[in-house]
Design an enzyme around this catalytic site. Structure first.
Site, short mmCIF file in Angstrom:
data_model
loop_
_atom_site.label_atom_id
_atom_site.label_comp_id
_atom_site.label_asym_id
_atom_site.label_seq_id
_atom_site.Cartn_x
_atom_site.Cartn_y
_atom_site.Cartn_z
N ASP A 1 -7.95 -5.56 0.07
CA ASP A 1 -8.45 -6.28 -1.10
C ASP A 1 -8.06 -7.75 -1.12
OD1 ASP A 1 -9.88 -4.25 -2.18
OD2 ASP A 1 -8.16 -3.39 -3.21
N HIS B 1 0.85 -1.18 0.00
CA HIS B 1 0.00 0.00 0.00
C HIS B 1 0.88 1.23 0.00
CE1 HIS B 1 -3.11 2.86 1.10
NE2 HIS B 1 -3.95 1.97 0.62
N1 CMC Z 1 4.19 -7.35 -4.98
C1 CMC Z 1 5.53 -7.33 -5.13
N2 CMC Z 1 6.32 -6.27 -4.95
C2 CMC Z 1 5.71 -5.13 -4.61
C3 CMC Z 1 4.31 -5.04 -4.43
C4 CMC Z 1 3.55 -6.21 -4.61
N3 CMC Z 1 2.22 -6.19 -4.45
N4 CMC Z 1 3.99 -3.78 -4.08
C5 CMC Z 1 5.15 -3.08 -4.05
N5 CMC Z 1 6.18 -3.91 -4.38
C6 CMC Z 1 7.62 -3.56 -4.38
C7 CMC Z 1 7.96 -2.65 -5.55
O1 CMC Z 1 8.35 -3.39 -6.69
C8 CMC Z 1 9.11 -1.86 -4.96
O2 CMC Z 1 10.27 -2.68 -4.96
P1 CMC Z 1 11.75 -2.04 -5.18
O3 CMC Z 1 11.94 -1.11 -4.00
O4 CMC Z 1 12.66 -3.21 -5.17
O5 CMC Z 1 11.70 -1.29 -6.48
C9 CMC Z 1 8.72 -1.66 -3.49
O6 CMC Z 1 7.86 -2.79 -3.20
C10 CMC Z 1 7.98 -0.35 -3.22
O7 CMC Z 1 6.81 -0.34 -4.01
P2 CMC Z 1 6.21 0.93 -4.76
O8 CMC Z 1 5.77 0.49 -6.13
O9 CMC Z 1 7.14 2.09 -4.64
O10 CMC Z 1 4.94 1.21 -3.87
P3 CMC Z 1 3.77 2.19 -4.24
O11 CMC Z 1 3.43 2.90 -2.99
O12 CMC Z 1 4.08 3.02 -5.43
O13 CMC Z 1 2.59 1.18 -4.68
C11 CMC Z 1 0.70 -0.22 -4.61
C12 CMC Z 1 1.55 0.82 -3.86
C13 CMC Z 1 -0.55 -0.52 -3.79
C14 CMC Z 1 0.25 0.38 -5.97
C15 CMC Z 1 1.54 -1.49 -4.83
O14 CMC Z 1 1.94 -2.02 -3.58
C16 CMC Z 1 0.77 -2.55 -5.62
O15 CMC Z 1 0.74 -2.48 -6.85
N6 CMC Z 1 0.15 -3.57 -4.94
C17 CMC Z 1 -0.63 -4.58 -5.60
C18 CMC Z 1 -1.97 -4.00 -5.99
C19 CMC Z 1 -2.91 -3.83 -4.82
O16 CMC Z 1 -3.09 -4.77 -4.03
N7 CMC Z 1 -3.55 -2.66 -4.74
C20 CMC Z 1 -4.59 -2.40 -3.74
C21 CMC Z 1 -4.21 -1.33 -2.76
S1 CMC Z 1 -5.36 -1.29 -1.37
C22 CMC Z 1 -6.87 -0.82 -2.05
C23 CMC Z 1 -6.90 0.58 -2.51
O17 CMC Z 1 -6.73 1.47 -1.66
O18 CMC Z 1 -7.09 0.81 -3.71
#
Ligand code: CMC
Length: 439
Positions: free
Chosen positions: A373, A315
């Site tokens: 989710d 998240h």
């Molecule tokens: N699986 C694997 N790796 C992950 C995931 C994941 N679900 N989420 C983040 N990472 C890794 C990402 O690759 C990065 O790694 P590195 O530092 O090596 O480059 C690190 O963790 C930091 O991630 P980020 O992409 O900078 O995090 P963000 O804040 O931009 O993204 C997110 C948040 C929710 C979009 C992402 O965690 C994600 O895509 N999760 C899966 C989709 C999901 O479950 N979304 C629902 C969120 S809750 C409901 C809502 O509020 O909508």
């Protein structure tokens, strides 16, 4: 950059441009809770520079009194009330009142509000025909974007956003009619007759009724399932300035009507990184197929080139745990017990994924925990709700949050059209070259 703050968090930040004697002092603002915020509005005027924050990880886009999240402590408050207390002791309609008006209602206010919302549950009969224009296999989120946007064509009497009463009626209409639209999108996709809303049922019961009932048979309410649905609605009702809410606010800042703004929010919610994640969780579980395929899947997730994410994990704000996920996990077990589901292969995969991810260094070091989710998808699947409807359900729940945030925006005297700036990295100005002399 230097900052000075007093004990109340008030103070200033001074920004000096290196190599020049130009500097400016910016006010430091503090809210009730949360970190202090530098007010950069005069930065460009004083120093001719912008700030850069793609993804808005460090930018407050507005002042709000609605929802507060502390991502490190795993706290979520609606108007100051912890989500755990609301999920346990309140219900969706009371939470909707709280989000919209800022205080818990008296018994009389609650009754009036309930009546106000249920009074608007039916759709204009002409709007019904809209559904026939869609293919039967249309994704229900596509139908939601279209039909909610089209409401502006049917309810002309509440499009004046400067009239508080019209804003309120539009809010009632949206909260009341979105479940009807959602249920009809589903009924259309399976070729069953549309069920008209029943105002003798609660919000959650009526939604389940419109989804599951058929005219040929009596419908029996299962209180455990309607309570679970109500809880899902409460937990998803608002979440501060997330992508879809920010979309609603940006659209609203142009003066667009509320139906158009909420349709824009629905479109933003659809993406798998946001509300589309609950559907994506189920797709992922089905793709994994069997517990023995989990290690290979987890290796794929860790491989940056595979572009595979563990859906339902991580998240932007919660970096410790998602408080909604904790409540959902309990509800998930209640629902599975009520339905007598013990041997559900997808559930076994989900539980094993959760176990591995919570003990694996990759996820621990990145602070990736199950989000709301992850469990809501499993509950909805167990309740027999088709996967394609998961994000629609999220949209139904979030409508009250969007509407409350939209109202707050319109009522904020400092609001201006939202208009971010950019770092331009394209070609510098150059002269047009006629076709016949281009190499
Ligand atoms: N699986 C694997 N790796 C992950 C995931 C994941 N679900 N989420 C983040 N990472 C890794 C990402 O690759 C990065 O790694 P590195 O530092 O090596 O480059 C690190 O963790 C930091 O991630 P980020 O992409 O900078 O995090 P963000 O804040 O931009 O993204 C997110 C948040 C929710 C979009 C992402 O965690 C994600 O895509 N999760 C899966 C989709 C999901 O479950 N979304 C629902 C969120 S809750 C409901 C809502 O509020 O909508």
């Amino acid at each position: 950059m230097t900052s000075k703050a007093d004990a109340a968090g008030k103070g200033t930040v001074t920004v000096t441009l290196d190599g020049t004697n130009r500097s400016t002092t910016l006010p430091l603002l503090s809210g009730t809770l949360g970190p202090a915020v530098v007010d950069i509005r005069k930065l460009y005027g004083d120093l001719g520079i912008f700030t850069y924050d793609p993804g808005y990880g460090a930018t407050a886009s507005c002042e709000s009194t609605i929802t507060y999240i502390d991502g490190d402590a795993g706290v979520l408050l609606y108007r100051g009330y912890p989500i755990e207390q609301l999920a346990e002791r309140s219900d969706y309609i009371e939470v909707a009142y709280l989000l919209m008006y800022g205080e818990l209602p008296t018994a009389r206010q609650l009754e009036e509000f309930r009546r106000g919302v249920t009074y608007h549950t039916m759709l204009h009969e002409q709007l019904r025909r809209f559904f026939d224009g869609f293919r039967r296999d249309a994704h229900p989120m596509a139908v939601m974007c279209g039909v909610v946007g089209a409401m502006a064509a049917f309810y002309h009497d509440n499009l004046d956003i400067n009239d508080p009463r019209q804003r309120e009626i539009a809010a009632f209409r949206l909260i009341a009619k979105v479940p009807t639209i959602a249920a009809w999108a589903y009924k259309y996709s399976i070729g069953q007759p549309f069920m008209y809303p029943r105002n003798d049922l609660s919000y959650a019961e009526n939604f389940l009724y419109m989804l599951n009932a058929v005219p040929a048979e009596p419908w029996v309410n299962n209180p455990i399932l309607s309570r679970a649905m109500d809880r899902i609605l409460v937990l998803h009702a608002d979440h501060e300035q997330n992508a879809s809410t920010s979309t609603v606010r940006l659209a609203g800042s142009t003066g667009a009507n509320p139906f158009a703004c909420i349709a824009a929010g629905i479109a933003a919610l659809w993406g798998p990184a946001h509300g589309g994640a609950n559907e994506a969780v189920l797709k992922m579980l089905a793709e994994i197929g069997r517990p023995e395929n989990i290690p290979a899947f987890i290796n794929g997730v860790k491989d940056k080139n595979s572009h595979t994410k563990l859906m339902g994990f991580g998240h932007r704000v919660y970096k410790n745990f998602d408080p909604r996920a904790k409540i959902m996990k309990e509800t998930c077990h209640e629902v599975l017990a009520e339905l007598g589901i013990k041997d559900e292969p997808l559930l076994d995969i989900a539980m094993e994924l959760e176990r591995i991810a919570l003990s694996d260094e990759y996820f621990i070091s990145r602070k990736l925990y199950p989000n709301v989710d992850f469990y809501s998808g499993i509950i909805l699947k167990a309740m027999g709700i088709p996967t394609q409807m998961f994000t629609v359900l999220f949209a139904v729940a979030r409508t009250v949050g969007w509407v409350s945030q939209w109202k707050e925006l319109i009522e904020d005297p400092s609001q201006r059209i939202g208009r971010p700036r950019q770092i331009y990295r394209g070609p510098a100005q150059r002269d047009y070259v006629p076709l016949d002399v281009r190499g």
